[in-house]
Design an enzyme around this catalytic site. Structure first.
Site: not given
Ligand SMILES: C[C@H](O)[C@H](C)C(=O)SCCNC(=O)CCNC(=O)[C@H](O)C(C)(C)COP(=O)([O-])OP(=O)([O-])OC[C@H]1O[C@@H](n2cnc3c(N)ncnc32)[C@H](O)[C@@H]1OP(=O)([O-])[O-]
Length: 729
Positions: A132, A70, A112, A109
């Protein structure tokens, strides 16, 4: 859904092998999943799914990088664009097989998204992981629910709670990726996608699986909780990560996802997450160095380094030699005496062998270290690092010799931790090539490197030292020349206050407990015992504060224009030097012992000392300990910014996080001050200065007062106030 032109191209679409849709994430430099990219991906993926000729989809990243996760910058603002959770669900639910082609990295992300794909192909040099937690967050797009359903709970928990990045071969072993190639991962993914067209996908949808658990999963999770509590030192994100993974065991996928979102929202607004994200960008900002002369990383090029030399093979010299060789630079290691040379050689070669065994080095290292007593051999080197005893006349003597023996454009570096760079440079014919390279012990391990420029140091010398820092995978920070530079100059106040607190009624255990509860791995007195009390004692003697060179005019408890605590001198004069003698602020089972225990002698001695010197003992509480140890250090940080010794608060904070183990979840001393609130720091300094007028370092700096007077602006804007402040100076 509106789509700007830029957005339209961020998830580029093309067809390959006839029926394969290739979607390329394109958002330089690391293809982060910004809202514009998410918007584009939303459209492009629907197009691929709707295209009847498309039988399978491959997702890859531009410039050999899959995805850095992200966009961290978006966390500070309002969330917009399609949610990543929904996009990944689209991918997983696709009726057409979706394959991730991972090159470079798939982090946060990015991983993910890859876990939403039905298959993952990685290049052998790629790295994957969930960093993260190092940003004070947790995987918030299904990662904490999908990873435990794909690999063992033990491995998933370890990766999510530590943020460890793993190589593709390890990811293959764990089952995160399906294939690894040292050829082009995209080509392999396209071939692989073509081969699996028409194959059932149900079993490849991770959200439909349950989490495989070890027997007695409850005690496994309880043990994990206890271990995380012990090692997280007050950081909250690792505990939240555990809670999210626990949900993957006891809840359905959707319930677990909901839990993950709740925890993410809680963390996102926490001070720790802001501090850790500040630290992420601050670390990268140190590479963009500047000097008051206007020279910067952008307009200055470094010199090439083919060979280096290290002078002085004591503890620091040995570590520096190993750090240079690990960076691929051959070293000539020099000592003054044969005994010291042999001793240094033995230790260095065994340290290198250890690195070789840890696959940090190839066996070529054996040819990269040469040992000599002859300074004349240094004609051929491009850079010299002097790491001899912390004594000005000895260092000047060596630099005089180097100046006549080395080539005219050799960079001459000193590893001094306190002495005046310009005075050392004054004995050379090339003062513009003299620069400080302040390593931290152990030099082959500690990441921080203070690069110190004097008034005559050239930008080229600074640029070369900073490039070398990067080559050694260290965090280099450019700072100006002053006594103690940035780190030690501030640290002196931290230690000074700790000694004063002992005089006024505290005991070492009490002070250390408060600092460790704050998040330091070790309190000040344990650190002092570990490094040896004599290190600071010798610096005090060198500065004329005590011992044979003591400057006349001071008194027992007042010297150099302020209060002085001779406690450390007294212990050293008695031979209590810390771990190495088995006694210091703590007692150890034997000389060299590591386990600190109560030093009853010291407690009794402190009582007698207070009585002897008429010191009124008072109750020293936790707040007073934390404020008196941290606020003067922070205040000195403001003085250092005023004097432009440090170019930004970020530089100071990175020095403290990487050099002094300042807990990263508090961002660093300057960021911490902004979290606590500058008015509070100012008030407390004024309060303690009123009580202790004989401690001038408690008097608030004018920059701090100015920032408070201007409503305590955000740390990112202090630069303007510093500039304005200096223009008035
Ligand atoms: C939903 C989801 O669950 C959650 C919540 C998340 O996903 S949270 C996000 C998780 N992702 C991360 O933690 C990865 C963080 N990045 C890195 O570890 C490294 O960057 C890298 C990928 C290994 C590349 O290293 P590098 O050495 O080649 O280049 P660089 O100098 O570091 O970076 C190059 C430039 O890119 C910027 N940058 C890198 N990653 C970024 C990111 N994720 N967001 C914003 N900017 C980023 C960086 O500041 C620098 O900018 P500038 O200084 O040039 O202006």
């Amino acid at each position: 859904m509106t789509q700007t032109l830029a957005a339209a191209t961020m998830a580029a679409y093309r067809r390959a092998a006839g029926c394969i849709a290739v979607i390329t994430l394109t958002n330089p430099p690391v293809n982060t999943l910004s809202y514009l990219l998410r918007e584009s991906f939303y459209e492009t993926f629907r197009r691929a799914n709707a295209d009847a000729e498309v039988k399978a989809i491959v997702i890859c990243g531009a410039d050999g990088k899959f995805c850095g996760g992200a966009d961290i910058k978006e966390f500070a603002g309002k969330f917009s664009g399609p949610s990543l959770v929904a996009l990944i669900d689209d991918v997983e639910q696709s009726k057409k097989p979706v394959v991730a082609a991972i090159e470079g990295m798939a982090l946060g992300g990015g991983l993910e998204l890859a876990l939403g794909c039905h298959y993952r192909i990685a290049h052998t040099k790629a790295q994957v992981g969930f960093p993260e937690v190092t940003l004070g967050l947790l995987p918030a797009a299904g990662g904490s629910q999908r990873l435990p359903r794909l690999i063992t709970l033990t491995s998933a928990l370890e990766l999510i709670t530590t943020g460890r990045r793993i190589s593709a071969p390890e990811a293959l072993k764990l089952g995160i990726v399906d294939k690894v190639t040292d050829k082009n991962a995209l080509d392999m993914a396209i071939d692989f996608a073509r081969d699996i067209i028409g194959k059932p996908l149900e079993s490849r949808r991770l959200s439909l699986r349950t989490t495989p658990c070890p027997p007695d999963v409850e005690s496994f999770l309880d043990e994990a909780l206890a271990s995380i509590r012990k090692h997280s030192r007050g950081a909250i994100a690792p505990l939240a990560c555990l809670q999210a993974v626990r949900a993957s065991v006891y809840s359905t996928f959707d319930e677990g996802l909901k839990k993950e979102q709740e925890l993410f929202k809680m963390l996102l607004t926490s001070g720790q997450a802001r501090a850790l994200q500040y630290s992420f960008f601050a670390q990268r900002a140190t590479k963009k160095w500047s000097m008051p002369s206007g020279a910067t990383w952008k307009n200055t090029s470094a010199r090439p380094l083919r060979k280096a030399a290290v002078i002085g093979l004591g503890t620091m010299g040995r570590g520096i030699t190993v750090a240079l060789i690990k960076a691929g630079i051959p070293v000539i290691a020099v000592e003054m005496g044969l005994k010291q040379l042999e001793a240094g050689k033995t230790v260095i070669m065994s340290m290198l062998e250890k690195e070789f065994k840890k696959k940090q080095l190839t066996k070529a290292y054996r040819e990269m270290a040469a040992f000599t007593l002859d300074l004349a051999k240094l004609q051929e080197v491009d850079l010299v690092v002097e790491a001899v005893f912390e004594n000005m006349s000895l260092k000047k003597q060596i630099f005089q010799q180097l100046s006549s023996l080395c080539s005219a454009d050799a960079i001459l570096c000193t590893n001094t931790s306190t002495l005046d760079i310009d005075e050392i440079a004054s004995v050379t014919t090339t003062p513009h090539l003299v620069v400080g390279m302040h390593f931290f012990a152990p030099a082959h391990v500690m990441k921080l490197l203070e690069v110190i420029y004097g008034p005559r140091t050239s930008p080229t010398a600074v640029a070369t030292a900073m490039q070398l820092a990067q080559q050694m995978e260290k965090v280099g920070v450019v700072v100006g020349n002053c006594n103690g530079f940035v780190g030690n100059r501030m640290f002196k106040l931290y230690a000074e206050q700790a000694y004063f607190l002992l005089e006024e009624g505290a005991i070492p255990e009490q002070v250390d407990q408060v600092l460790e509860d704050f998040g330091f791995p070790m309190g000040i007195f344990k650190v002092s015992d570990l490094s040896g009390l004599d290190i600071e004692w010798k610096i005090r003697q060198e500065q004329g504060l005590t011992g044979p060179k003591q400057i006349p005019g001071g008194s027992f408890r007042h010297r150099a224009g302020g209060r002085y605590s001779p406690l450390l001198d007294i212990l050293c004069e008695r031979g209590y030097l810390g771990q190495k003698t088995g006694q210091g602020w703590y007692l150890y089972e034997k000389p060299g012992g590591r386990v600190p225990t109560f030093n009853l002698w010291l407690h009794k001695f402190l009582e007698e000392y207070r009585e002897l010197h008429g010191i009124q003992k008072h109750y020293v509480g936790q707040d007073e300990i934390l404020e008196r140890c941290l606020y003067p250090l922070i205040n000195m940080g403001f003085h250092i910014l005023e004097e432009r010794i440090a170019a930004s608060p970020e530089d100071i904070d990175i020095i403290y996080v990487f050099g002094y183990s300042w807990p990263r979840h508090w961002g660093g001393p300057m960021f911490y001050a902004s979290m606590v609130g500058l008015p509070r720091v100012l008030d407390k300094l004024n309060y303690y200065h009123e009580i202790h007028p004989d401690i001038p370092t408690l008097e608030p700096s004018s920059l701090l007062k100015k920032l408070v007077a201007n409503g305590s602006p955000p740390i990112g804007t202090w630069g303007a106030f510093i500039k304005e402040h200096n223009s008035k100076l």
